[in-house]
Write a protein that holds these residues in place. Structure first.
Motif, short mmCIF file in Angstrom:
data_model
loop_
_atom_site.label_atom_id
_atom_site.label_comp_id
_atom_site.label_asym_id
_atom_site.label_seq_id
_atom_site.Cartn_x
_atom_site.Cartn_y
_atom_site.Cartn_z
N ARG A 7 -2.83 6.55 10.16
CA ARG A 7 -4.18 6.47 9.75
C ARG A 7 -4.87 7.49 9.08
NH1 ARG A 7 -8.29 3.53 12.39
NH2 ARG A 7 -6.68 2.39 13.84
N SER A 8 -4.40 8.46 9.14
CA SER A 8 -4.99 9.87 8.42
C SER A 8 -4.25 10.19 7.33
CB SER A 8 -5.04 11.05 9.59
OG SER A 8 -3.70 11.36 9.86
N GLY A 9 -3.08 9.75 7.36
CA GLY A 9 -2.16 10.34 6.12
C GLY A 9 -1.59 11.79 6.28
N ALA A 10 -2.11 12.21 7.36
CA ALA A 10 -1.64 13.64 7.61
C ALA A 10 -0.15 13.62 7.89
CB ALA A 10 -2.28 14.43 8.73
N LYS A 25 0.86 -1.25 0.07
CA LYS A 25 0.15 0.03 0.05
C LYS A 25 0.96 1.12 0.06
CE LYS A 25 -2.92 2.43 3.25
NZ LYS A 25 -3.13 2.78 4.68
N ILE A 26 0.55 2.24 -0.92
CA ILE A 26 1.49 3.41 -0.89
C ILE A 26 0.95 4.30 0.14
CG2 ILE A 26 1.90 5.32 -2.39
CD1 ILE A 26 1.77 3.69 -4.86
N LEU A 27 2.14 4.97 0.66
CA LEU A 27 1.84 5.75 1.96
C LEU A 27 2.17 7.16 1.37
CD1 LEU A 27 3.25 3.76 4.90
CD2 LEU A 27 0.96 3.83 4.07
N VAL A 69 7.19 13.59 9.39
CA VAL A 69 6.65 12.57 10.20
C VAL A 69 5.05 12.60 9.58
CG1 VAL A 69 5.38 12.08 12.47
CG2 VAL A 69 7.78 13.02 12.36
N GLN A 70 4.67 11.20 9.52
CA GLN A 70 3.31 10.98 8.89
C GLN A 70 2.61 10.07 9.73
OE1 GLN A 70 3.21 10.68 4.56
NE2 GLN A 70 1.78 9.29 4.54
N THR A 71 1.10 10.46 10.10
CA THR A 71 0.29 9.65 10.96
C THR A 71 -0.25 8.56 9.90
OG1 THR A 71 -0.02 11.52 12.41
CG2 THR A 71 -1.57 9.55 12.14
#
Lengths: 251, 181
Positions: free
Chosen positions: A49-52, A10-12, A45-47
């Motif tokens: 679940r949200s992709g933020a 899965k691409i993040l 830094v990336q979360t």
């Protein structure tokens, strides 16, 4: 992100500029990484679940090699700032306080934390070519911990804290080796010529790493006793820099 | 064993950096940490007629000297294995660029440092940066001001040439001088 056998990728993050050095937070909820968007290096830094995502360091010069402290509150990272010289720092994410840990003209980079959070291992070429050193996490003098071979870099500590995996130059070939910390005894585990980026499985019994199949980057695993080797069926493209998720991955 | 077996990986689609590839990142930026910006020089200088320095006019676009058949056509400096010192032949090229830039105080150049693929990636960022800094120091000595210069290191992430033979490796150990458009 993919399963450990390479399936269900899965691409993040996507970018037309390079991306490097992905690192899981200890709670498995975030990743830190380096991006070259805007033609400069920055640490994000990336979360998950949200992709933020949040840009946590974009100082002048190099921003690289993020590594989470075991309590998830700090990142160790590499900065060159305006003096053009790479050094290891820690950044407290809440307070934004930056603490400098090395000050040599050498390249000091690739920090990684001990499990008790009290010391940081890193790569330094202060002795001429890269070797691994340990420094107290709140500052102090660094001690060399790798002694065999002309090149040891990119340390990752085993979960048992007694040994580390490194990129090691074995007679001209770059291979993954296990270094026992007490005596420096070094065991070469892999047999490629451009092996890199070792990462321990949470149970400490297997290492995943990046290697080459012809010109293509692929992933492989080896048990830490060196006996069982496997190649992982990869996702599309040229795969590199695997980072095994922490034991309790919360999704 | 119950542990969740996930692995982060970096996957590169497309062969050389700069080829096609997916378009930009999806996510919003949150609040940034302190982000010291590059001090790029101002917009590219427009060329201002013939100069006596033998270089002729600047290129058609901004600061770029263009391709004039002279030493400034060389935009790449190469380095030996593990080396970051500029050799004697390359020195002439760097000095020529230094003289060009010193004459044009609003012209800017980005020094992009690179390493070959051997060894660990973040250490190779360090080697690329050391090489950029080496070229930068020479330019400063030529009278270029620091605001005209920016550096970036791509380490081994942007090879010029694919391959693991000595020739490919040597073509990747480099600094590229990239003039602003």
């Amino acid at each position: 992100m993919a399963d450990a056998d390479g399936e269900n990728a899965k691409i993040l993050v996507e970018s037309s500029e390079p991306l490097m050095s992905p690192a899981w937070s200890p709670d498995g909820r975030k990743i830190a990484y380096v991006s070259f968007e805007g033609k400069r290096s920055s640490v994000y830094v990336q979360t998950l679940r949200s992709g933020a995502r949040q840009r946590v360091s974009s100082r002048d010069g190099v921003n690289g090699a993020p590594a989470w402290s075991p309590d998830g509150r700090q990142l160790a990272l590499t900065l060159s700032k305006s003096d053009g010289n790479l050094d290891v720092y820690t950044l407290d994410l809440a307070s934004q306080v930056l603490t400098r840990l090395t000050e040599r003209p050498s390249i000091d980079t690739e920090p990684t934390w001990a499990a008790d959070g009290k010391s940081i291992f890193f790569t330094s070429d202060r002795a001429g070519r890269p070797q691994v050193y340990r420094v107290p996490a709140d500052g102090g003098s660094a001690q060399r911990v790798s002694f065999e071979g002309p090149y040891n870099a990119r340390p990752r500590l085993a979960p048992n804290g007694k040994e580390m995996a490194v990129v090691h130059n074995d007679r001209g070939n770059y291979r993954i080796a296990l270094v026992e910390l007490k005596r420096g005894f070094t065991q070469v585990l892999t047999s490629g010529s451009l092996d890199e980026s070792p990462s321990f499985a949470p149970n400490g019994e297997t290492l995943i790493y990046a290697t080459r199949l012809g010109e293509r980057g692929v992933l492989a695993t080896v048990t830490t006793d060196g006996r069982i080797h496997q190649r992982i069926s990869s996702v599309a493209g040229d795969v590199r820099e695997p980072a095994w998720s922490p034991y309790r991955l919360q999704r | 064993m119950d542990f969740s077996k996930s692995v982060l990986i970096v996957s590169v689609l497309g062969v050389l950096a700069g080829c096609g590839g997916s378009s930009g990142t999806a996510m919003d930026d949150g609040a940034a940490g302190s982000a010291a910006g590059d001090a790029d020089g101002g917009p590219g200088a427009s060329s201002s007629g013939m100069s006596d320095d033998g270089f002729g006019e600047g290129g058609a676009y901004g600061d770029d000297p263009g391709q004039t058949g002279g030493v400034l056509d060389s935009r790449v400096i190469y380095f030996g294995f593990d080396e970051s010192e500029v050799d004697a032949d390359s020195m002439k090229v760097v000095e020529a660029h230094g003289a060009y830039l010193a004459e044009r105080p609003t012209a800017t150049v980005r020094l992009e440092g690179h390493a070959d693929e051997r060894g660990s990636r973040e250490y190779n960022i360090g080697l690329g940066e050391r090489r950029s800094q080496s070229v930068r120091q020479i330019l400063l000595l030529q009278g270029v001001t620091s605001t005209q210069l920016s550096t970036v290191s791509y380490g081994e992430e942007r090879p010029a040439v694919l391959g693991s033979d000595d020739e490919a490796l040597s073509l990747n150990r480099r600094v590229e001088l990239v003039y602003a458009d």
